[in-house]
Design a protein around this motif. Sequence first.
Motif, PDB file in Angstrom:
ATOM      1  N   ALA A 257       0.538  -1.231  -0.272  1.00  0.00           N
ATOM      2  CA  ALA A 257       0.005   0.361  -0.109  1.00  0.00           C
ATOM      3  C   ALA A 257       0.972   1.089  -0.376  1.00  0.00           C
ATOM      4  CB  ALA A 257      -0.815   0.470   1.636  1.00  0.00           C
ATOM      5  N   GLU A 258       2.260   0.987   0.032  1.00  0.00           N
ATOM      6  CA  GLU A 258       2.744   1.796   0.992  1.00  0.00           C
ATOM      7  C   GLU A 258       4.823   1.967  -0.141  1.00  0.00           C
ATOM      8  OE1 GLU A 258       2.291   4.548   4.859  1.00  0.00           O
ATOM      9  OE2 GLU A 258       3.883   3.368   5.095  1.00  0.00           O
ATOM     10  N   HIS A 259       4.881   2.975  -0.006  1.00  0.00           N
ATOM     11  CA  HIS A 259       6.229   2.657  -0.797  1.00  0.00           C
ATOM     12  C   HIS A 259       7.225   3.468  -0.695  1.00  0.00           C
ATOM     13  CE1 HIS A 259       9.041   0.311  -3.637  1.00  0.00           C
ATOM     14  NE2 HIS A 259       9.170   1.780  -4.926  1.00  0.00           N
ATOM     15  N   GLY A 260       8.187   4.269  -1.541  1.00  0.00           N
ATOM     16  CA  GLY A 260       8.926   5.417  -1.079  1.00  0.00           C
ATOM     17  C   GLY A 260      10.741   5.028  -1.334  1.00  0.00           C
ATOM     18  N   CYS A 261      11.933   5.833  -0.434  1.00  0.00           N
ATOM     19  CA  CYS A 261      12.933   5.568  -0.307  1.00  0.00           C
ATOM     20  C   CYS A 261      13.222   5.880   1.494  1.00  0.00           C
ATOM     21  CB  CYS A 261      13.509   6.665  -1.881  1.00  0.00           C
ATOM     22  SG  CYS A 261      12.560   8.153  -1.088  1.00  0.00           S
ATOM     23  N   THR A 262      14.996   5.411   1.170  1.00  0.00           N
ATOM     24  CA  THR A 262      15.264   5.589   1.868  1.00  0.00           C
ATOM     25  C   THR A 262      16.630   6.113   1.767  1.00  0.00           C
ATOM     26  OG1 THR A 262      14.188   3.016   2.582  1.00  0.00           O
ATOM     27  CG2 THR A 262      16.198   4.119   3.891  1.00  0.00           C
ATOM     28  N   VAL A 263      17.337   6.726   2.815  1.00  0.00           N
ATOM     29  CA  VAL A 263      18.712   7.123   2.709  1.00  0.00           C
ATOM     30  C   VAL A 263      19.096   6.162   3.850  1.00  0.00           C
ATOM     31  CG1 VAL A 263      20.470   8.797   3.099  1.00  0.00           C
ATOM     32  CG2 VAL A 263      18.330   9.417   1.999  1.00  0.00           C
ATOM     33  N   HIS A 264      20.192   5.312   3.559  1.00  0.00           N
ATOM     34  CA  HIS A 264      21.254   5.314   4.963  1.00  0.00           C
ATOM     35  C   HIS A 264      22.232   4.838   4.536  1.00  0.00           C
ATOM     36  CE1 HIS A 264      22.408   1.626   2.287  1.00  0.00           C
ATOM     37  NE2 HIS A 264      20.647   1.966   1.666  1.00  0.00           N
ATOM     38  N   GLU A 265      23.263   4.674   6.404  1.00  0.00           N
ATOM     39  CA  GLU A 265      24.537   4.481   6.488  1.00  0.00           C
ATOM     40  C   GLU A 265      24.686   3.376   5.688  1.00  0.00           C
ATOM     41  OE1 GLU A 265      26.402   5.032  10.070  1.00  0.00           O
ATOM     42  OE2 GLU A 265      24.839   6.300  10.661  1.00  0.00           O
ATOM     43  N   VAL A 266      25.968   3.327   4.905  1.00  0.00           N
ATOM     44  CA  VAL A 266      26.565   2.109   4.392  1.00  0.00           C
ATOM     45  C   VAL A 266      27.411   1.320   4.781  1.00  0.00           C
ATOM     46  CG1 VAL A 266      27.608   1.168   1.954  1.00  0.00           C
ATOM     47  CG2 VAL A 266      26.826   3.302   1.863  1.00  0.00           C
ATOM     48  N   THR A 267      26.796  -0.160   4.679  1.00  0.00           N
ATOM     49  CA  THR A 267      28.058  -0.804   5.487  1.00  0.00           C
ATOM     50  C   THR A 267      27.870  -2.461   5.014  1.00  0.00           C
ATOM     51  OG1 THR A 267      25.417  -1.560   6.332  1.00  0.00           O
ATOM     52  CG2 THR A 267      26.978  -0.610   8.048  1.00  0.00           C
ATOM     53  N   PRO A 268      29.114  -2.851   5.111  1.00  0.00           N
ATOM     54  CA  PRO A 268      29.483  -4.021   4.721  1.00  0.00           C
ATOM     55  C   PRO A 268      28.202  -4.778   3.627  1.00  0.00           C
ATOM     56  CG  PRO A 268      30.585  -3.868   5.982  1.00  0.00           C
ATOM     57  CD  PRO A 268      30.092  -3.345   6.467  1.00  0.00           C
ATOM     58  N   GLU A 269      26.893  -5.438   4.463  1.00  0.00           N
ATOM     59  CA  GLU A 269      25.825  -6.429   3.659  1.00  0.00           C
ATOM     60  C   GLU A 269      24.700  -5.155   2.532  1.00  0.00           C
ATOM     61  OE1 GLU A 269      21.991  -8.107   5.599  1.00  0.00           O
ATOM     62  OE2 GLU A 269      23.287  -7.321   6.677  1.00  0.00           O
ATOM     63  N   LEU A 270      23.916  -5.532   2.248  1.00  0.00           N
ATOM     64  CA  LEU A 270      23.410  -4.526   1.288  1.00  0.00           C
ATOM     65  C   LEU A 270      22.498  -3.693   0.805  1.00  0.00           C
ATOM     66  CD1 LEU A 270      23.932  -3.321  -2.135  1.00  0.00           C
ATOM     67  CD2 LEU A 270      22.058  -5.867  -2.461  1.00  0.00           C
ATOM     68  N   ASP A 271      22.333  -3.186   1.738  1.00  0.00           N
ATOM     69  CA  ASP A 271      21.641  -1.600   2.051  1.00  0.00           C
ATOM     70  C   ASP A 271      20.777  -2.453   2.653  1.00  0.00           C
ATOM     71  OD1 ASP A 271      21.268  -1.154  -1.105  1.00  0.00           O
ATOM     72  OD2 ASP A 271      19.995  -2.274  -1.480  1.00  0.00           O
ATOM     73  N   ALA A 272      21.428  -2.639   3.935  1.00  0.00           N
ATOM     74  CA  ALA A 272      21.624  -2.524   5.203  1.00  0.00           C
ATOM     75  C   ALA A 272      21.684  -2.270   6.338  1.00  0.00           C
ATOM     76  CB  ALA A 272      21.903  -3.990   5.298  1.00  0.00           C
TER      77      ALA A 272
ATOM     78  N   LEU B  14       5.626   4.507 -10.307  1.00  0.00           N
ATOM     79  CA  LEU B  14       6.126   4.694  -8.727  1.00  0.00           C
ATOM     80  C   LEU B  14       7.523   5.411  -8.666  1.00  0.00           C
ATOM     81  CD1 LEU B  14       5.296   1.817  -7.145  1.00  0.00           C
ATOM     82  CD2 LEU B  14       4.700   3.606  -6.346  1.00  0.00           C
ATOM     83  N   ALA B  15       8.355   4.438 -10.333  1.00  0.00           N
ATOM     84  CA  ALA B  15       9.317   4.717 -10.100  1.00  0.00           C
ATOM     85  C   ALA B  15       9.531   6.839 -10.076  1.00  0.00           C
ATOM     86  CB  ALA B  15      10.536   4.400 -11.273  1.00  0.00           C
ATOM     87  N   ALA B  16       8.534   7.346 -11.300  1.00  0.00           N
ATOM     88  CA  ALA B  16       8.991   8.764 -10.879  1.00  0.00           C
ATOM     89  C   ALA B  16       8.768   9.335  -9.480  1.00  0.00           C
ATOM     90  CB  ALA B  16       8.026   9.244 -12.556  1.00  0.00           C
ATOM     91  N   ARG B  17       7.218   8.224  -9.538  1.00  0.00           N
ATOM     92  CA  ARG B  17       7.241   9.486  -7.632  1.00  0.00           C
ATOM     93  C   ARG B  17       7.576   9.720  -7.279  1.00  0.00           C
ATOM     94  NH1 ARG B  17       2.516   7.361  -8.472  1.00  0.00           N
ATOM     95  NH2 ARG B  17       2.092   6.988  -6.145  1.00  0.00           N
ATOM     96  N   VAL B  18       8.701   8.192  -7.107  1.00  0.00           N
ATOM     97  CA  VAL B  18       9.751   8.078  -5.198  1.00  0.00           C
ATOM     98  C   VAL B  18      11.485   8.733  -5.853  1.00  0.00           C
ATOM     99  CG1 VAL B  18      11.394   6.282  -4.739  1.00  0.00           C
ATOM    100  CG2 VAL B  18       8.443   5.312  -5.553  1.00  0.00           C
ATOM    101  N   LEU B  19      11.199   8.797  -7.354  1.00  0.00           N
ATOM    102  CA  LEU B  19      12.221   9.774  -7.199  1.00  0.00           C
ATOM    103  C   LEU B  19      12.184  11.130  -7.163  1.00  0.00           C
ATOM    104  CD1 LEU B  19      15.360   9.735  -8.997  1.00  0.00           C
ATOM    105  CD2 LEU B  19      13.718  10.438 -10.934  1.00  0.00           C
ATOM    106  N   GLU B  20      10.986  11.704  -7.262  1.00  0.00           N
ATOM    107  CA  GLU B  20      10.556  13.228  -6.527  1.00  0.00           C
ATOM    108  C   GLU B  20      11.213  13.122  -5.125  1.00  0.00           C
ATOM    109  OE1 GLU B  20       6.475  14.438  -7.945  1.00  0.00           O
ATOM    110  OE2 GLU B  20       6.853  13.964 -10.039  1.00  0.00           O
ATOM    111  N   LEU B  21      10.431  12.345  -4.255  1.00  0.00           N
ATOM    112  CA  LEU B  21      10.801  11.964  -2.878  1.00  0.00           C
ATOM    113  C   LEU B  21      12.011  11.960  -2.676  1.00  0.00           C
ATOM    114  CD1 LEU B  21       8.063   9.507  -1.692  1.00  0.00           C
ATOM    115  CD2 LEU B  21       8.535  12.372  -1.251  1.00  0.00           C
ATOM    116  N   GLU B  22      13.148  11.256  -3.598  1.00  0.00           N
ATOM    117  CA  GLU B  22      14.040  11.257  -3.453  1.00  0.00           C
ATOM    118  C   GLU B  22      14.993  12.729  -3.691  1.00  0.00           C
ATOM    119  OE1 GLU B  22      16.187   8.307  -5.613  1.00  0.00           O
ATOM    120  OE2 GLU B  22      14.879   7.394  -6.098  1.00  0.00           O
TER     121      GLU B  22
END
Length: 198
Positions: free
Chosen positions: A130-145, A165-173
């Motif tokens: 129902a929801e989607h979006g984007c995340t900014v995270h610190e980079v650690t050895p495990e991918l996207d974690a 969806l990609a277009a709306r998420v990119l605006e959020l990014e």
Amino acid sequence: MKRVAILISGGGSNMVRLVEDMGRDHPGRPVLVLSNRPEAAGLARARALGVATFAVDHRAHPGRESFEAELDRVLTAARPDVICLAGFMRILTSGFVRRWEGRMLNIHPSLLPKFPGLDTHARALEAGEAEHGCTVHEVTPELDAGPIRGQARLKVRPGDTPDSLAARVLELEHRLYPAVLRRVLAGETAPLDLRAPA
Ligand code: GAR
């Protein structure tokens, strides 16, 4: 002033937003935009914004180790306080990540821990999210974690496709990454939570 390096692989729209934001009253300044693809359109966009650019072509290296050694050499010379991965599409080894750990951020097009890796928008639709979006995270050895520093979310609409969806998420990014970078440089540790207007 904190020194910010930005790593890209493609068009660099997130990089442009970060650089533009640093042109306003800001604790950071962009010292280098680096790409693993010399033909990345974002390199010309960065130069047009007055930022130094460099390419380390991964295809010119026999393996990850020598590619990353060159990446590390160029980054070390730029003396960044923070490295922002912004559409940088190479997986980094744990040795490289450990060298820069705590100083490297990434933006990922999903609400992590959901959908690490590729094809996030199609996978979110398939899963009936129902929801989607984007995340900014610190980079650690495990991918996207790594530890989450900010997320922005939107409601999936009936009839959404991976592209819509990609277009709306990119605006959020484009809103999330500059906001998170400001907070990180200000030493703010609580994660940011942004919502798209309904
Ligand atoms: C962005 O959507 C970013 O989240 C994604 O690549 C795109 C780059 O766009 N990154 C990843 O998928 C990383 N795994 P941009 O070059 O226009 O900023």
